[in-house]
Scaffold this motif. Structure first.
Motif, PDB file in Angstrom:
ATOM      1  N   MET A  35      23.053  -2.134  -8.574  1.00 54.86           N
ATOM      2  CA  MET A  35      21.835  -3.474  -8.380  1.00 54.86           C
ATOM      3  C   MET A  35      21.550  -2.527  -7.156  1.00 54.86           C
ATOM      4  N   LYS A  36      19.992  -2.316  -7.085  1.00 47.01           N
ATOM      5  CA  LYS A  36      19.505  -2.003  -5.632  1.00 47.01           C
ATOM      6  C   LYS A  36      18.903  -3.412  -5.036  1.00 47.01           C
ATOM      7  N   THR A  37      18.939  -3.458  -3.600  1.00 44.46           N
ATOM      8  CA  THR A  37      18.843  -4.389  -2.476  1.00 44.46           C
ATOM      9  C   THR A  37      16.577  -4.369  -2.825  1.00 44.46           C
ATOM     10  N   LEU A  38      16.925  -5.720  -2.419  1.00 41.05           N
ATOM     11  CA  LEU A  38      14.566  -5.685  -2.179  1.00 41.05           C
ATOM     12  C   LEU A  38      14.753  -4.821  -1.158  1.00 41.05           C
ATOM     13  N   ALA A  39      15.265  -4.213  -0.292  1.00 42.22           N
ATOM     14  CA  ALA A  39      14.387  -2.528   0.921  1.00 42.22           C
ATOM     15  C   ALA A  39      14.758  -1.927   0.308  1.00 42.22           C
ATOM     16  N   GLU A  40      15.845  -0.991  -0.730  1.00 41.70           N
ATOM     17  CA  GLU A  40      15.838  -0.479  -1.400  1.00 41.70           C
ATOM     18  C   GLU A  40      14.327  -0.520  -2.098  1.00 41.70           C
ATOM     19  N   LYS A  41      14.187  -1.066  -3.432  1.00 41.31           N
ATOM     20  CA  LYS A  41      12.614  -2.004  -4.011  1.00 41.31           C
ATOM     21  C   LYS A  41      11.846  -1.558  -3.208  1.00 41.31           C
ATOM     22  N   LEU A  42      11.614  -1.884  -2.414  1.00 40.51           N
ATOM     23  CA  LEU A  42      10.509  -1.470  -1.472  1.00 40.51           C
ATOM     24  C   LEU A  42      10.330   0.065  -0.435  1.00 40.51           C
ATOM     25  N   LYS A  43      10.742   0.577  -0.870  1.00 40.00           N
ATOM     26  CA  LYS A  43      10.777   2.029  -0.741  1.00 40.00           C
ATOM     27  C   LYS A  43      10.352   3.156  -1.830  1.00 40.00           C
ATOM     28  N   SER A  44      10.058   2.521  -2.726  1.00 39.87           N
ATOM     29  CA  SER A  44       9.715   3.301  -4.299  1.00 39.87           C
ATOM     30  C   SER A  44       8.330   3.876  -3.712  1.00 39.87           C
ATOM     31  N   GLU A  45       8.331   4.382  -4.840  1.00 44.42           N
ATOM     32  CA  GLU A  45       6.685   5.531  -4.860  1.00 44.42           C
ATOM     33  C   GLU A  45       5.800   4.238  -5.829  1.00 44.42           C
ATOM     34  N   GLN A  46       6.513   2.913  -6.314  1.00 49.07           N
ATOM     35  CA  GLN A  46       5.486   2.930  -7.000  1.00 49.07           C
ATOM     36  C   GLN A  46       5.098   1.222  -5.737  1.00 49.07           C
ATOM     37  N   CYS A  47       5.805   1.269  -5.290  1.00 48.84           N
ATOM     38  CA  CYS A  47       5.110   0.014  -4.249  1.00 48.84           C
ATOM     39  C   CYS A  47       4.444   0.703  -3.190  1.00 48.84           C
ATOM     40  N   ARG A  48       4.602   1.608  -2.633  1.00 48.45           N
ATOM     41  CA  ARG A  48       3.723   2.510  -1.993  1.00 48.45           C
ATOM     42  C   ARG A  48       2.263   3.146  -2.026  1.00 48.45           C
ATOM     43  N   ARG A  49       2.559   2.921  -4.107  1.00 50.53           N
ATOM     44  CA  ARG A  49       1.200   3.675  -4.245  1.00 50.53           C
ATOM     45  C   ARG A  49       0.342   1.964  -4.499  1.00 50.53           C
ATOM     46  N   ILE A  50       0.754   1.270  -5.232  1.00 50.50           N
ATOM     47  CA  ILE A  50       0.502  -0.437  -4.810  1.00 50.50           C
ATOM     48  C   ILE A  50      -0.236  -0.498  -2.970  1.00 50.50           C
ATOM     49  N   LEU A  51       0.711  -1.039  -2.381  1.00 48.87           N
ATOM     50  CA  LEU A  51      -0.252  -0.988  -1.338  1.00 48.87           C
ATOM     51  C   LEU A  51      -0.914  -0.620  -0.852  1.00 48.87           C
ATOM     52  N   GLU A  52      -0.837   0.967  -1.243  1.00 50.62           N
ATOM     53  CA  GLU A  52      -2.124   2.364  -0.688  1.00 50.62           C
ATOM     54  C   GLU A  52      -3.058   1.653  -1.145  1.00 50.62           C
ATOM     55  N   ALA A  53      -3.584   0.740  -2.586  1.00 49.66           N
ATOM     56  CA  ALA A  53      -4.281   0.883  -3.111  1.00 49.66           C
ATOM     57  C   ALA A  53      -5.007  -0.394  -2.964  1.00 49.66           C
ATOM     58  N   LEU A  54      -4.144  -1.393  -2.662  1.00 48.73           N
ATOM     59  CA  LEU A  54      -4.057  -2.713  -1.330  1.00 48.73           C
ATOM     60  C   LEU A  54      -5.169  -2.403  -0.410  1.00 48.73           C
ATOM     61  N   LYS A  55      -5.069  -1.606   0.572  1.00 50.57           N
ATOM     62  CA  LYS A  55      -4.957  -1.175   1.820  1.00 50.57           C
ATOM     63  C   LYS A  55      -7.098  -1.957   2.040  1.00 50.57           C
ATOM     64  N   SER A  56      -7.893  -1.338   0.863  1.00 47.57           N
ATOM     65  CA  SER A  56      -9.489  -1.350   0.678  1.00 47.57           C
ATOM     66  C   SER A  56     -10.078  -2.806   0.412  1.00 47.57           C
ATOM     67  N   GLY A  57      -8.431  -3.353   0.075  1.00 51.69           N
ATOM     68  CA  GLY A  57      -9.216  -4.988  -0.517  1.00 51.69           C
ATOM     69  C   GLY A  57      -8.302  -5.475  -1.078  1.00 51.69           C
ATOM     70  N   PRO A  58      -8.297  -6.958  -1.274  1.00 52.01           N
ATOM     71  CA  PRO A  58      -7.763  -7.221  -2.616  1.00 52.01           C
ATOM     72  C   PRO A  58      -8.294  -6.678  -4.441  1.00 52.01           C
ATOM     73  N   ARG A  59      -7.053  -7.014  -4.705  1.00 50.64           N
ATOM     74  CA  ARG A  59      -7.359  -6.219  -6.843  1.00 50.64           C
ATOM     75  C   ARG A  59      -6.421  -7.342  -7.553  1.00 50.64           C
TER      76      ARG A  59
END
Length: 64
Positions: free
Chosen positions: A1-25
């Motif tokens: 099972m992945k740790t929280l830190a490992e989950k945060l490094k996922s491509e999916q989390c990166r995409r979501i954070l990038e999309a939220l840079k311009s504001g709430p969604r």
């Protein structure tokens, strides 16, 4: 099972954070921006909220 830190490094989390840079969604707005399914967006938003990287708002939107 992945740790929280490992989950945060996922491509999916990166995409979501990038999309939220311009504001709430909403999760529905994040789907086309991230090219993820709604289920995947919700799953990874849970990880990001747990880690304190994003905050959920009462109107159903998320922000960094």
């Amino acid at each position: 099972m992945k740790t929280l830190a490992e989950k945060l490094k996922s491509e999916q989390c990166r995409r979501i954070l990038e999309a939220l840079k311009s504001g709430p969604r909403s999760p529905e707005e994040l789907v086309p921006l991230t090219k993820l399914t709604l289920g995947s967006v919700n799953k990874h938003l849970d990880v990001l909220v747990e880690a304190g990287k994003v905050k959920g708002k009462s109107n159903g939107t998320f922000a960094r």
